[in-house]
Structure formats: structure tokens, C-alpha cells
Design an enzyme around this catalytic site. Structure first.
Site, PDB file in Angstrom:
ATOM      1  CG  ASP A 106      -1.981   0.915   1.358  1.00  0.00           C
ATOM      2  OD1 ASP A 106      -1.653   2.103   1.410  1.00  0.00           O
ATOM      3  OD2 ASP A 106      -3.166   0.552   1.417  1.00  0.00           O
ATOM      4  CG  PHE A 155      -9.836  -1.933   3.161  1.00  0.00           C
ATOM      5  CD1 PHE A 155      -8.623  -1.612   3.757  1.00  0.00           C
ATOM      6  CD2 PHE A 155     -10.535  -3.028   3.618  1.00  0.00           C
ATOM      7  CE1 PHE A 155      -8.120  -2.381   4.796  1.00  0.00           C
ATOM      8  CE2 PHE A 155     -10.046  -3.804   4.661  1.00  0.00           C
ATOM      9  CZ  PHE A 155      -8.836  -3.476   5.250  1.00  0.00           C
ATOM     10  NE  ARG A 168      -5.361 -12.226   9.169  1.00  0.00           N
ATOM     11  CZ  ARG A 168      -4.633 -11.165   8.864  1.00  0.00           C
ATOM     12  NH1 ARG A 168      -4.216 -11.002   7.624  1.00  0.00           N
ATOM     13  NH2 ARG A 168      -4.328 -10.253   9.772  1.00  0.00           N
TER      14      ARG A 168
HETATM   15  P1  IMP Z   1       1.771  -0.495   3.853  1.00  0.00           P
HETATM   16  O1  IMP Z   1       2.802  -0.538   4.918  1.00  0.00           O
HETATM   17  O2  IMP Z   1       0.970   0.778   3.876  1.00  0.00           O
HETATM   18  O3  IMP Z   1       2.339  -0.775   2.460  1.00  0.00           O
HETATM   19  O4  IMP Z   1       0.718  -1.608   4.168  1.00  0.00           O
HETATM   20  C1  IMP Z   1       1.052  -2.917   4.091  1.00  0.00           C
HETATM   21  C2  IMP Z   1       0.165  -3.784   4.948  1.00  0.00           C
HETATM   22  O5  IMP Z   1      -1.083  -3.156   5.282  1.00  0.00           O
HETATM   23  C3  IMP Z   1      -0.183  -5.033   4.191  1.00  0.00           C
HETATM   24  O6  IMP Z   1       0.778  -6.043   4.386  1.00  0.00           O
HETATM   25  C4  IMP Z   1      -1.548  -5.380   4.726  1.00  0.00           C
HETATM   26  O7  IMP Z   1      -1.442  -6.168   5.888  1.00  0.00           O
HETATM   27  C5  IMP Z   1      -2.165  -4.044   5.103  1.00  0.00           C
HETATM   28  N1  IMP Z   1      -3.057  -3.545   4.028  1.00  0.00           N
HETATM   29  C6  IMP Z   1      -2.817  -2.575   3.127  1.00  0.00           C
HETATM   30  N2  IMP Z   1      -3.854  -2.387   2.296  1.00  0.00           N
HETATM   31  C7  IMP Z   1      -4.794  -3.285   2.665  1.00  0.00           C
HETATM   32  C8  IMP Z   1      -6.106  -3.622   2.166  1.00  0.00           C
HETATM   33  O8  IMP Z   1      -6.637  -3.057   1.201  1.00  0.00           O
HETATM   34  N3  IMP Z   1      -6.741  -4.632   2.820  1.00  0.00           N
HETATM   35  C9  IMP Z   1      -6.202  -5.302   3.874  1.00  0.00           C
HETATM   36  N4  IMP Z   1      -4.996  -5.023   4.374  1.00  0.00           N
HETATM   37  C10 IMP Z   1      -4.282  -4.033   3.768  1.00  0.00           C
HETATM   38 MG    MG Z   2      -3.658  -6.631   7.836  1.00  0.00          MG
END
Ligand code: IMP
Ligand code: MG
Length: 178
Positions: A106, A155, A168
Site C-alpha cells: 500500500d 480496501f 482472511r
Molecule cells: P503499507 O505498509 O501501507 O504498504 O501496508 C502494508 C500492509 O497493510 C499489508 O501487508 C496489509 O497487511 C495491510 N493492508 C494494506 N492495504 C490493505 C487492504 O486493502 N486490505 C487489507 N490489508 C491491507
Molecule cells: Mg492486515
């Protein structure tokens, strides 16, 4: 099941189980073609447990290993920006060719933290494989070697991905219906 309800939010089917299978095969084929020597896959828990299980069965490179790491940056549907290391790697991984397995990238905060941690352990190389990628949300310059599918900034839940730990187990991936 075309829709699912989690904590009073309606999610609609977005990426089918069959499409996921094709995406995972595609990434596995690319990794196999890379002929990485004695790779150590590192699956980022909890989200990538299904992805890791499915992709490992399709890896044909000899002498592959897998290990698991757990970090968390999400509460509910919005990134808190705060990242906690929960489970690390205790064995010596210096010089190893790492292939990180992520469910979704993300903002890239989690990825950056993991790469920082692995670099300290003097690994040989790091490649990143993610099932899903949100290009609009991504804030980092770190190159992502294998992207299953780029998605909009919505999301999503299912196939390992959760909404407050729920969802999950879903075989398809769903996105929030607004
Ligand atoms: P980041 O650090 O912002 O890149 O987020 C990474 C983590 O956030 C992922 O490994 C997921 O666990 C969670 N995450 C990010 N986007 C989503 C989503 O759309 N649905 C569920 N979990 C998400
Ligand atoms: Mg998560």
C-alpha cells in the site's frame, strides 16, 4: 459468493479464486525463470500466508527455503503509520538471496521497514514479490520485482487479507462497496 459482510461493511467480489490462481502461477513462473540461487523466501505474516503456501508449491528452483516474519501497520481500514516488529528472523541469513512475499503493498511503509531490517542482517540480495499493489498509495522508491496485480486505492479483503482480522479465509478477494 458475490458479496460478503464484515463488521457491517458490504464487500463485493473483485478478484476470483481462478484469477488469483493465474496471478500466483504467473509470479511463480517469473521467479523460476530468474534462477535465483538457493533462495530464501520470507513470507510476511499474517496476510501472505495463503499466497506463500500457494506460490511455494509452484517453485521449481532447487534448494529453496522459507521463513516467516511478522510486522503490523494496520488497524481497521487506515494505515496507522506505526510499525511494530512482532516476529523476526533469528538464524544467520547473511549472504542469502531473499525473495520477500507480501500480500499487498500500500504505502510501502511495511516494505521499507522490512528491507531496512534485512539489510542490517547483510543479506546477499533482496527481491520483492507482492500479490497486490496500490500504485496510487505507494510513497517509496523501492523497486518491486514481481507484482501480481495493481489495483485501485480501495480496501480489499480475502485470500489472507483482513479487515480487523476478519476475512482472511475467503477464497476470493473482495473490495469495499461504497
Ligand atoms: P503499507 O505498509 O501501507 O504498504 O501496508 C502494508 C500492509 O497493510 C499489508 O501487508 C496489509 O497487511 C495491510 N493492508 C494494506 N492495504 C490493505 C487492504 O486493502 N486490505 C487489507 N490489508 C491491507
Ligand atoms: Mg492486515
Amino acid at each position: 459468493m458475490k458479496e460478503t459482510i464484515i463488521n457491517n461493511n458490504i464487500f463485493k467480489q473483485y478478484i476470483s479464486e481462478d484469477e488469483i490462481t493465474n496471478i500466483v502461477s504467473d509470479i511463480a513462473n517469473k521467479i523460476n525463470a530468474s534462477n535465483t540461487k538457493k533462495p530464501l523466501f520470507i513470507s510476511v505474516l499474517n496476510g501472505s500466508f495463503l499466497f506463500a503456501a500457494d506460490i511455494m508449491r509452484k517453485i521449481t528452483i532447487p534448494n529453496v527455503e522459507i521463513s516467516f516474519i511478522k510486522l503490523s501497520s494496520y488497524e481497521g481500514m487506515k494505515s496507522s503509520g506505526e510499525i511494530r516488529k512482532l516476529i523476526g528472523i533469528n538464524s544467520d541469513i547473511s549472504g542469502r538471496n531473499i525473495i520477500l512475499l507480501e500480500d499487498i503493498i500500500d504505502t510501502g511503509n511495511t516494505l521499507e521497514k522490512i528491507i531496512e531490517l534485512l539489510t542490517k542482517k547483510k543479506v546477499g540480495s533482496i527481491k520483492v514479490a507482492t500479490l497486490l499493489f496500490k500504485p496510487e498509495a505507494y510513497k517509496k522508491d523501492i523497486h518491486i520485482d514481481y507484482i501480481g496485480k495493481s489495483i485501485e486505492n480501495d480496501f480489499v479483503v480475502g485470500y489472507g487479507l483482513d479487515y480487523d482480522e476478519i476475512g482472511r479465509n475467503l477464497p476470493h478477494i473482495y473490495k469495499l462497496k461504497n
